[in-house]
Motif scaffolding. Structure first.
Motif, PDB file in Angstrom:
ATOM      1  N   ASN A   1       3.876   5.664  -5.608  1.00 42.56           N
ATOM      2  CA  ASN A   1       3.730   5.733  -7.069  1.00 42.56           C
ATOM      3  C   ASN A   1       2.705   6.787  -7.474  1.00 42.56           C
ATOM      4  O   ASN A   1       2.911   7.527  -8.444  1.00 42.56           O
ATOM      5  N   ASN A   2       1.589   6.877  -6.741  1.00 41.78           N
ATOM      6  CA  ASN A   2       0.570   7.888  -7.040  1.00 41.78           C
ATOM      7  C   ASN A   2       1.098   9.300  -6.832  1.00 41.78           C
ATOM      8  O   ASN A   2       0.860  10.189  -7.652  1.00 41.78           O
ATOM      9  N   ILE A   3       1.813   9.503  -5.752  1.00 41.92           N
ATOM     10  CA  ILE A   3       2.394  10.836  -5.489  1.00 41.92           C
ATOM     11  C   ILE A   3       3.397  11.189  -6.568  1.00 41.92           C
ATOM     12  O   ILE A   3       3.391  12.310  -7.097  1.00 41.92           O
TER      13      ILE A   3
ATOM     14  N   GLU B   1       2.146   1.822  -3.427  1.00 43.70           N
ATOM     15  CA  GLU B   1       1.108   2.386  -4.287  1.00 43.70           C
ATOM     16  C   GLU B   1       0.938   3.887  -4.034  1.00 43.70           C
ATOM     17  O   GLU B   1       0.811   4.674  -4.980  1.00 43.70           O
ATOM     18  N   ILE B   2       0.963   4.270  -2.780  1.00 47.50           N
ATOM     19  CA  ILE B   2       0.852   5.689  -2.434  1.00 47.50           C
ATOM     20  C   ILE B   2       2.034   6.464  -3.023  1.00 47.50           C
ATOM     21  O   ILE B   2       1.860   7.531  -3.627  1.00 47.50           O
TER      22      ILE B   2
ATOM     23  N   SER C   1       3.518  10.079  -9.678  1.00 49.98           N
ATOM     24  CA  SER C   1       2.852  10.368 -10.953  1.00 49.98           C
ATOM     25  C   SER C   1       2.146  11.726 -10.921  1.00 49.98           C
ATOM     26  O   SER C   1       2.139  12.444 -11.919  1.00 49.98           O
ATOM     27  N   LEU C   2       1.590  12.113  -9.783  1.00 48.28           N
ATOM     28  CA  LEU C   2       0.938  13.419  -9.673  1.00 48.28           C
ATOM     29  C   LEU C   2       1.932  14.564  -9.734  1.00 48.28           C
ATOM     30  O   LEU C   2       1.681  15.587 -10.355  1.00 48.28           O
TER      31      LEU C   2
ATOM     32  N   LYS D   1       0.836  -1.213   0.000  1.00 46.29           N
ATOM     33  CA  LYS D   1       0.000   0.000   0.000  1.00 46.29           C
ATOM     34  C   LYS D   1       0.867   1.258   0.000  1.00 46.29           C
ATOM     35  O   LYS D   1       0.573   2.220  -0.719  1.00 46.29           O
TER      36      LYS D   1
END
Length: 193
Positions: free
Chosen positions: A184-186, A181-182, A188-189, A178
């Motif tokens: 990776n999201n940060i 994933e967090i 990409s943003l 998890k």
């Protein structure tokens, strides 16, 4: 102007430095006992009330502008230069005192603003360790490694709360997935901006 900010303030500048510090104490450090009357009586006793009110308003506005922008020294110099050139602005001597004040108070005011903006507890400290279980209801769990995570939560000036979490290998792997994933999201943003 940078050289002027380095030399000690002349006698006439001491009341202004005291006024700036008083504004900071009242506005950012919660010192309600520092009032307009106290500042006037202590720093500018010979100044008319209306004239002092105008000076206090001008300096409060400048301090709030500098603090809300969290100006670095280059931004501060540009801002103060603009203030000296506008009608009804400040003098170069006042600009030097303000620069000296901000250089000394920036970190404290920034920390105060951050603390004032927090609504909830924050993570103050975290520690972790890996232990082997020596007791369990189930015999197959004995001698299995567990991760113990201890969190200290709280606000500055208040007593902390402590939270202790225990993860077996499966739960730790799920948590790590998890967190990945967090991350990776940060990433990409932030790369999209």
């Amino acid at each position: 102007m940078a050289a002027a900010a380095e030399r000690p303030p002349p006698e006439a500048a001491k009341p202004l430095l005291g006024l700036l510090n008083g504004i900071a104490q009242a506005t950012y450090h919660g010192k309600a006992e520092i009032t307009e009357e106290l500042l006037r009586d202590q720093l500018y006793p010979e100044t008319a009330s209306q004239e002092f009110g105008a000076l206090l308003g001008k300096m409060t506005g400048i301090v709030k502008s500098i603090a809300s922008a969290d100006m670095d020294l280059n931004q501060l110099e540009a801002f103060l230069t603009a203030q000296t050139k506008k009608p009804g602005g400040i003098t170069t001597d006042q600009a030097a005192v303000i620069a000296k004040f901000w250089k000394n108070q920036r970190v404290k005011i920034r920390e105060s603003l951050i603390n004032q903006s927090k609504w909830e507890n924050s993570l103050k400290n975290m520690s972790w360790r890996v232990d082997l279980k020596s007791q369990s209801r189930h015999i197959d769990q004995i001698n299995n490694p567990v991760a113990i995570v201890e969190l200290e939560l709280g606000k500055n000036g208040q007593e902390s709360e402590f939270l202790s979490l225990e993860f077996d290998e499966i739960k730790l792997n799920q948590m790590m997935k998890k967190l990945s994933e967090i991350d990776n999201n940060i990433t990409s943003l932030t790369q999209a901006n």
